[in-house]
Write a protein that holds these residues in place. Sequence first.
Motif, mmCIF file in Angstrom:
data_model
loop_
_atom_site.group_PDB
_atom_site.id
_atom_site.type_symbol
_atom_site.label_atom_id
_atom_site.label_comp_id
_atom_site.label_asym_id
_atom_site.label_seq_id
_atom_site.Cartn_x
_atom_site.Cartn_y
_atom_site.Cartn_z
ATOM 1 N N TYR A 1 0.821 -1.199 0.000
ATOM 2 C CA TYR A 1 0.000 0.000 0.000
ATOM 3 C C TYR A 1 0.866 1.264 0.000
ATOM 4 O O TYR A 1 0.588 2.220 -0.710
ATOM 5 C CB TYR A 1 -0.926 0.012 1.211
ATOM 6 C CG TYR A 1 -2.008 -1.047 1.183
ATOM 7 C CD1 TYR A 1 -2.439 -1.617 -0.006
ATOM 8 C CD2 TYR A 1 -2.605 -1.479 2.363
ATOM 9 C CE1 TYR A 1 -3.422 -2.592 -0.027
ATOM 10 C CE2 TYR A 1 -3.597 -2.450 2.355
ATOM 11 C CZ TYR A 1 -3.998 -3.003 1.161
ATOM 12 O OH TYR A 1 -4.984 -3.971 1.146
ATOM 13 N N ASP B 1 4.083 1.608 -0.933
ATOM 14 C CA ASP B 1 4.951 1.746 -2.109
ATOM 15 C C ASP B 1 4.198 1.870 -3.425
ATOM 16 O O ASP B 1 4.662 2.548 -4.349
ATOM 17 C CB ASP B 1 5.905 0.552 -2.211
ATOM 18 C CG ASP B 1 6.949 0.545 -1.114
ATOM 19 O OD1 ASP B 1 7.094 1.586 -0.436
ATOM 20 O OD2 ASP B 1 7.595 -0.497 -0.914
ATOM 21 N N MET C 1 -1.177 3.070 -2.587
ATOM 22 C CA MET C 1 -1.557 4.347 -1.973
ATOM 23 C C MET C 1 -0.316 5.134 -1.554
ATOM 24 O O MET C 1 -0.111 5.399 -0.368
ATOM 25 C CB MET C 1 -2.474 4.098 -0.770
ATOM 26 C CG MET C 1 -3.829 3.505 -1.123
ATOM 27 S SD MET C 1 -4.881 3.216 0.311
ATOM 28 C CE MET C 1 -4.176 1.685 0.944
ATOM 29 N N PRO C 2 0.537 5.508 -2.491
ATOM 30 C CA PRO C 2 1.765 6.228 -2.129
ATOM 31 C C PRO C 2 1.510 7.603 -1.527
ATOM 32 O O PRO C 2 2.401 8.180 -0.891
ATOM 33 C CB PRO C 2 2.516 6.337 -3.463
ATOM 34 C CG PRO C 2 1.452 6.239 -4.512
ATOM 35 C CD PRO C 2 0.415 5.320 -3.942
ATOM 36 N N ASP C 3 0.292 8.126 -1.700
ATOM 37 C CA ASP C 3 -0.037 9.435 -1.137
ATOM 38 C C ASP C 3 -0.347 9.364 0.353
ATOM 39 O O ASP C 3 -0.429 10.391 1.028
ATOM 40 C CB ASP C 3 -1.229 10.034 -1.877
ATOM 41 C CG ASP C 3 -2.442 9.112 -1.879
ATOM 42 O OD1 ASP C 3 -2.260 7.888 -2.057
ATOM 43 O OD2 ASP C 3 -3.580 9.598 -1.685
ATOM 44 N N GLN C 4 -0.524 8.136 0.887
ATOM 45 C CA GLN C 4 -0.812 7.945 2.311
ATOM 46 C C GLN C 4 0.485 7.609 3.055
ATOM 47 O O GLN C 4 1.326 6.881 2.536
ATOM 48 C CB GLN C 4 -1.814 6.808 2.510
ATOM 49 C CG GLN C 4 -3.181 7.035 1.888
ATOM 50 C CD GLN C 4 -4.014 8.051 2.650
ATOM 51 O OE1 GLN C 4 -3.772 8.304 3.832
ATOM 52 N NE2 GLN C 4 -4.990 8.640 1.980
ATOM 53 N N ASP C 5 0.630 8.161 4.271
ATOM 54 C CA ASP C 5 1.818 7.826 5.052
ATOM 55 C C ASP C 5 1.630 6.478 5.733
ATOM 56 O O ASP C 5 0.512 5.957 5.853
ATOM 57 C CB ASP C 5 2.135 8.914 6.083
ATOM 58 C CG ASP C 5 0.997 9.168 7.054
ATOM 59 O OD1 ASP C 5 0.666 8.241 7.825
ATOM 60 O OD2 ASP C 5 0.435 10.282 7.046
ATOM 61 N N SER D 1 -0.892 6.179 8.693
ATOM 62 C CA SER D 1 -2.312 6.129 8.304
ATOM 63 C C SER D 1 -2.691 4.737 7.812
ATOM 64 O O SER D 1 -3.742 4.195 8.168
ATOM 65 C CB SER D 1 -2.596 7.166 7.218
ATOM 66 O OG SER D 1 -2.361 8.476 7.698
ATOM 67 N N GLY E 1 -8.952 2.934 -3.117
ATOM 68 C CA GLY E 1 -8.676 4.027 -2.188
ATOM 69 C C GLY E 1 -8.542 3.566 -0.759
ATOM 70 O O GLY E 1 -8.829 2.415 -0.405
#
Length: 440
Positions: free
Chosen positions: A74, A76, A79-83, A86, A137
Motif C-alpha cells: 500500500y 509503495d 496508496m503512495p499518497d498515504q503515510d 495512516s 482508495g
Amino acid sequence: MADERQPLLRHSTEEARLTASQVPAHEVTTSAQEYPDYPIDHGRVAWMQVLGGFILFANSWGLPNAFGVFQTYYVDTLMPDQDASSIAWIGSIQLFFTTIGCLPAGVLLDRGYLKSIIAVGTVLEVAGLVLTSLSKGFWPILFAQGVCMGVGSGLMALIPVAVLAMFFEKKRMLATGLASTGASVAGIIYTLSMRSLFISVGFSWAVRIFALIVLATNAIAFTVMKLQFQYGSKGSKFSLHHFKDLPYSVFVVAFTLFVASSFVPFFFIQEYALQLGVSKDMAFNLLSIMNAANIFGRFVPNYIADRYGGVNTLLPLSIACIITLCLLPLAQTVSSLIAISIVYGFLSGGVIIIPGPTITDLSPSKAEMGVRLGLAYLVASFGGLLGNPLMGAIKGDGKNAVSNFSGLWFCAAAVMGAGVFALIATRWLKLGSPLAVGRV
C-alpha cells in the motif's frame, strides 16, 4: 440457527447416539449430564480439534501476522499518497475487530452455536477480501479489509482456544500452542504467496485467490470442529461481574498491553529494513523469518506452561521480548536483522498465545469460559486498535532509519514492561506474594 444440531457425542450404544443427535446444541443444559463427553487429552476427535483450531488460527490471528506485506504494498504502490502511520490503521482496525469480535463469539459459543459462528465468520472474511480486491482508495480498503475481514476473523478467533479447553486439561497449553502455529504458518505462506501473486497476477486477482484459500480451508474447520456434548448453557450471557475477580481483571490488563505492543515489529520490520537500505526481497523475507520463528515460540513455551502455569511462563518471555525490542536499534545489517527477527519471532510466539489458555485456567466454571474469554479479548481489542498506529506516529521521517524507529521500538518495550508489572500483580493476587512458589 434453531435447527443447528452440534455437537454430537461418542456413545456406548447407537440408541444413545441417536438420542443425542436430536438435541440442538443451544438447548444443551445440565440435563445432558447422562451423556458422556468425548475423551479428554487423547483420541481422534480431540486431535481433530487441534487441526480445526490450526485452520481457524491461520484465518483469524494469522491475518495480522501477514498484514506487513499489504502495508508495504500500500505504501509503495497502491496508496503512495498515504503515510505509513495512516495505512497502519487498516491493520489495527482489523486486529481491533478480530479481538472485539471474540465477545459475541464467546457468548454464542457458550450457547452451542459453533457451526453458525464459523459459517458467518467465513462469509464475512471472504466478502471482505473480495471487496478489497475491487477497492483502490484508503477508505474502501479500510472498510473491507479492516472492518469486514476483522469482524469475520473475530467471530472465529476465540473458537480454537475455547474448544481446545474442553478437549484438553493436562495438555491444554500444548494443544493450544500447536493449533496456534497456524497463525505463524499463515504469516509465512500468506506473506510469500501474496507478494509473489502481487507481481505475477496483480493485486486484485491475488486477493481473490486468497479469498478462495480462506473459503476452502475454513470449510475443513467447519467439518471437523465439535463441542463437548455437555457444553452449552442457556444461562451464559454477557455480564461485567467477572471483573470482580481481581486476578482475572489484572491479567486482562496485562493481556491488553501485550496485544498493544507485541505486534509492532510484525507491522514495521519491513519498512525499517527498507529504510536501512536492505533490498525489497530481503525486507519481505524478514517478516517470513519472524513468523517461522514464531511457530516454535507458540508450542515450546506452551509445553513449559502446562507444567508451571501461564503467568509464570509469560514473565520471563515478556522480559526477554523487552530486551530484544531495546536491541532493535543495534540491528543495522542484514545478518543482525535476521538474527533479531528470529529471536523476537520465537519469544513473541508465547507472549501472543499463552494468555488465551491462561484465561481458561483462571475461569472457575467451564459454562462461562467463553464469556470470560470474550470479555478479555474485548478489552484487549483496544490495545490492538491503538497500539500500532500510535506507536507508528512516534516514528520519525528523517534520513536516518535508526533514529526514525528507535522511539517506536522503545515505546513498544515500555508498554510491554507495564504488562510485566501486571503479571507480577496477578501472581501476587493468586499466591499472596509475587515471590511465592506456585503454579499460576
